[in-house]
Design a protein around this motif. Sequence first.
Motif, mmCIF file in Angstrom:
data_model
loop_
_atom_site.group_PDB
_atom_site.id
_atom_site.type_symbol
_atom_site.label_atom_id
_atom_site.label_comp_id
_atom_site.label_asym_id
_atom_site.label_seq_id
_atom_site.Cartn_x
_atom_site.Cartn_y
_atom_site.Cartn_z
ATOM 1 N N MET A 86 0.832 -1.204 0.000
ATOM 2 C CA MET A 86 0.000 0.000 0.000
ATOM 3 C C MET A 86 0.870 1.259 0.000
ATOM 4 O O MET A 86 0.608 2.200 -0.748
ATOM 5 N N ALA A 87 1.906 1.261 0.831
ATOM 6 C CA ALA A 87 2.772 2.441 0.940
ATOM 7 C C ALA A 87 3.626 2.634 -0.310
ATOM 8 O O ALA A 87 3.699 3.736 -0.851
ATOM 9 N N VAL A 88 4.263 1.562 -0.765
ATOM 10 C CA VAL A 88 5.180 1.661 -1.900
ATOM 11 C C VAL A 88 4.438 2.028 -3.187
ATOM 12 O O VAL A 88 4.922 2.832 -3.985
ATOM 13 N N ASN A 89 3.273 1.457 -3.367
ATOM 14 C CA ASN A 89 2.516 1.694 -4.605
ATOM 15 C C ASN A 89 1.452 2.780 -4.461
ATOM 16 O O ASN A 89 0.650 2.969 -5.367
ATOM 17 N N HIS A 90 1.453 3.473 -3.315
ATOM 18 C CA HIS A 90 0.519 4.587 -3.072
ATOM 19 C C HIS A 90 -0.919 4.195 -3.430
ATOM 20 O O HIS A 90 -1.588 4.880 -4.185
ATOM 21 N N ILE A 91 -1.358 3.089 -2.858
ATOM 22 C CA ILE A 91 -2.714 2.591 -3.125
ATOM 23 C C ILE A 91 -3.692 3.369 -2.266
ATOM 24 O O ILE A 91 -3.574 3.405 -1.042
ATOM 25 N N ASN A 95 -11.780 6.352 2.848
ATOM 26 C CA ASN A 95 -11.868 6.601 4.290
ATOM 27 C C ASN A 95 -10.551 6.418 5.038
ATOM 28 O O ASN A 95 -10.545 6.323 6.263
ATOM 29 N N ILE A 96 -9.447 6.313 4.316
ATOM 30 C CA ILE A 96 -8.132 6.226 4.939
ATOM 31 C C ILE A 96 -7.289 7.356 4.358
ATOM 32 O O ILE A 96 -7.249 7.525 3.138
ATOM 33 N N PRO A 97 -6.629 8.127 5.201
ATOM 34 C CA PRO A 97 -5.815 9.240 4.680
ATOM 35 C C PRO A 97 -4.838 8.764 3.608
ATOM 36 O O PRO A 97 -4.271 7.672 3.704
ATOM 37 N N ASP A 98 -4.681 9.578 2.589
ATOM 38 C CA ASP A 98 -3.889 9.184 1.429
ATOM 39 C C ASP A 98 -2.604 10.004 1.311
ATOM 40 O O ASP A 98 -2.062 10.152 0.230
ATOM 41 N N SER A 99 -2.116 10.520 2.404
ATOM 42 C CA SER A 99 -0.916 11.351 2.337
ATOM 43 C C SER A 99 0.332 10.491 2.499
ATOM 44 O O SER A 99 0.295 9.439 3.144
ATOM 45 N N PRO A 100 1.451 10.931 1.922
ATOM 46 C CA PRO A 100 2.707 10.188 2.117
ATOM 47 C C PRO A 100 3.074 10.097 3.605
ATOM 48 O O PRO A 100 3.617 9.087 4.045
#
Length: 140
Positions: A86-91, A95-100
């Motif tokens: 999820m983190a590496v591919n920026h999935i 309802n879940i924050p999508d910030s780096p």
Amino acid sequence: MSKYKELLRVILAISIIIVGITHFSSPDTYVKIVPPQLPYPWELVYISGVFEVLGGIGLLVPNVSQFSAWGLIALFIAVFPANINMAVNHIHLDNIPDSPWFQVVRLPFQAVLIAWAWWYTKPSDPRQQAAIINLEEADL
């Protein structure tokens, strides 16, 4: 055992049960983050959901709470590749924050969950803990 530790046990147990249930109510959310190298993503989501619910329930049952805590540790380690994916591919998940920033914080949080569950791998009863220590000393 302190009331504080018991309260945190209930919080962990209920939280993990709720997360486990969401594996059945919104499985597509979890399927998105299963690494593509793993086969049967839907089945893996359902299996992890079952073990989360069972682990949470087991954490509340004195006779199996230690075993359940070890099971939750194994589960938290097993699902870590999905968190990395999820983190590496920026999935993006609804309802879940999508910030780096969130992606970076989420990965080490898995270690917090592992430590939290590990806290419950020790006997709750001081007499039982003393008996284990005596057995360990006898082996020396």
